[in-house]
Design a protein around this motif. Structure first.
Motif, PDB file in Angstrom:
ATOM      1  N   GLY A  51       0.778  -1.228   0.000  1.00  0.00           N
ATOM      2  CA  GLY A  51       0.000   0.000   0.000  1.00  0.00           C
ATOM      3  C   GLY A  51       0.810   1.279   0.000  1.00  0.00           C
ATOM      4  N   ARG A  52       2.109   1.180  -0.239  1.00  0.00           N
ATOM      5  CA  ARG A  52       2.965   2.362  -0.260  1.00  0.00           C
ATOM      6  C   ARG A  52       2.991   3.041  -1.626  1.00  0.00           C
ATOM      7  NH1 ARG A  52       4.722  -1.106   3.548  1.00  0.00           N
ATOM      8  NH2 ARG A  52       5.706  -0.280   5.427  1.00  0.00           N
ATOM      9  N   ALA A  53       2.514   2.343  -2.650  1.00  0.00           N
ATOM     10  CA  ALA A  53       2.454   2.895  -4.009  1.00  0.00           C
ATOM     11  C   ALA A  53       1.219   2.326  -4.701  1.00  0.00           C
ATOM     12  CB  ALA A  53       3.711   2.534  -4.796  1.00  0.00           C
ATOM     13  N   GLU A  54       0.646   3.102  -5.602  1.00  0.00           N
ATOM     14  CA  GLU A  54      -0.491   2.651  -6.400  1.00  0.00           C
ATOM     15  C   GLU A  54       0.026   1.851  -7.593  1.00  0.00           C
ATOM     16  OE1 GLU A  54      -3.940   2.946  -6.276  1.00  0.00           O
ATOM     17  OE2 GLU A  54      -3.560   3.559  -4.207  1.00  0.00           O
ATOM     18  N   PRO A  55      -0.574   0.694  -7.866  1.00  0.00           N
ATOM     19  CA  PRO A  55      -0.174  -0.053  -9.062  1.00  0.00           C
ATOM     20  C   PRO A  55      -0.465   0.756 -10.327  1.00  0.00           C
ATOM     21  CG  PRO A  55      -1.547  -1.398  -7.627  1.00  0.00           C
ATOM     22  CD  PRO A  55      -1.594  -0.002  -7.101  1.00  0.00           C
ATOM     23  N   GLU A  56       0.346   0.576 -11.336  1.00  0.00           N
ATOM     24  CA  GLU A  56       0.139   1.258 -12.614  1.00  0.00           C
ATOM     25  C   GLU A  56      -1.191   0.807 -13.220  1.00  0.00           C
ATOM     26  OE1 GLU A  56       2.270   1.543 -17.004  1.00  0.00           O
ATOM     27  OE2 GLU A  56       3.249   0.436 -15.398  1.00  0.00           O
ATOM     28  N   ASP A  57      -1.928   1.734 -13.791  1.00  0.00           N
ATOM     29  CA  ASP A  57      -3.188   1.414 -14.466  1.00  0.00           C
ATOM     30  C   ASP A  57      -2.863   0.831 -15.838  1.00  0.00           C
ATOM     31  OD1 ASP A  57      -5.713   1.241 -15.565  1.00  0.00           O
ATOM     32  OD2 ASP A  57      -6.028   3.406 -15.674  1.00  0.00           O
ATOM     33  N   LEU A  58      -3.152  -0.428 -16.028  1.00  0.00           N
ATOM     34  CA  LEU A  58      -2.846  -1.100 -17.287  1.00  0.00           C
ATOM     35  C   LEU A  58      -4.082  -1.296 -18.153  1.00  0.00           C
ATOM     36  CD1 LEU A  58      -0.386  -3.831 -15.950  1.00  0.00           C
ATOM     37  CD2 LEU A  58       0.177  -1.662 -17.058  1.00  0.00           C
ATOM     38  N   SER A  59      -5.199  -0.643 -17.798  1.00  0.00           N
ATOM     39  CA  SER A  59      -6.455  -0.862 -18.509  1.00  0.00           C
ATOM     40  C   SER A  59      -6.384  -0.477 -19.986  1.00  0.00           C
ATOM     41  CB  SER A  59      -7.598  -0.121 -17.823  1.00  0.00           C
ATOM     42  OG  SER A  59      -7.340   1.269 -17.773  1.00  0.00           O
ATOM     43  N   GLY A  60      -5.546   0.471 -20.347  1.00  0.00           N
ATOM     44  CA  GLY A  60      -5.420   0.861 -21.747  1.00  0.00           C
ATOM     45  C   GLY A  60      -4.204   0.273 -22.438  1.00  0.00           C
TER      46      GLY A  60
END
Length: 94
Positions: A51-60
């Motif tokens: 929870g120290r970083a947001e995962p990269e958004d890979l939806s696109g």
């Protein structure tokens, strides 16, 4: 034979799948931990899982899109080569 526990069914909503996926280490995470992922470092994965970083958004992401679309073909080829059927069960915990 080793048993696994089904913790999320395959037809669960995407947001539930993403939340469940963050609770453990799967195939992609294992490769990252071993330093085999050229797109993510082990420390970045650790930061995301804790929870120290947001995962990269890979939806696109085009590669992710086509990888998902080709899963049935990969499963079919696996069956042709091994005689073992692939069944969509969901998320398993061992």
């Amino acid at each position: 034979m080793h048993c696994c526990e089904l913790i999320l069914k395959a037809d669960a909503p995407r947001d539930e799948w993403e939340k469940t996926r963050m609770q453990g280490i799967g195939g992609s995470g294992a490769g990252t931990i071993l330093g085999l992922n050229k797109w993510k470092s082990p420390i970045t994965l650790w930061a995301e899982k804790t929870g120290r970083a947001e995962p990269e958004d890979l939806s696109g992401n085009e590669a992710v899109y086509w990888g998902t679309k080709q899963e049935p073909l990969v499963a079919e080829r696996f069956y042709e080569e091994t005689g073992k059927k692939v069944k969509r069960r969901g998320t398993l915990r061992s």
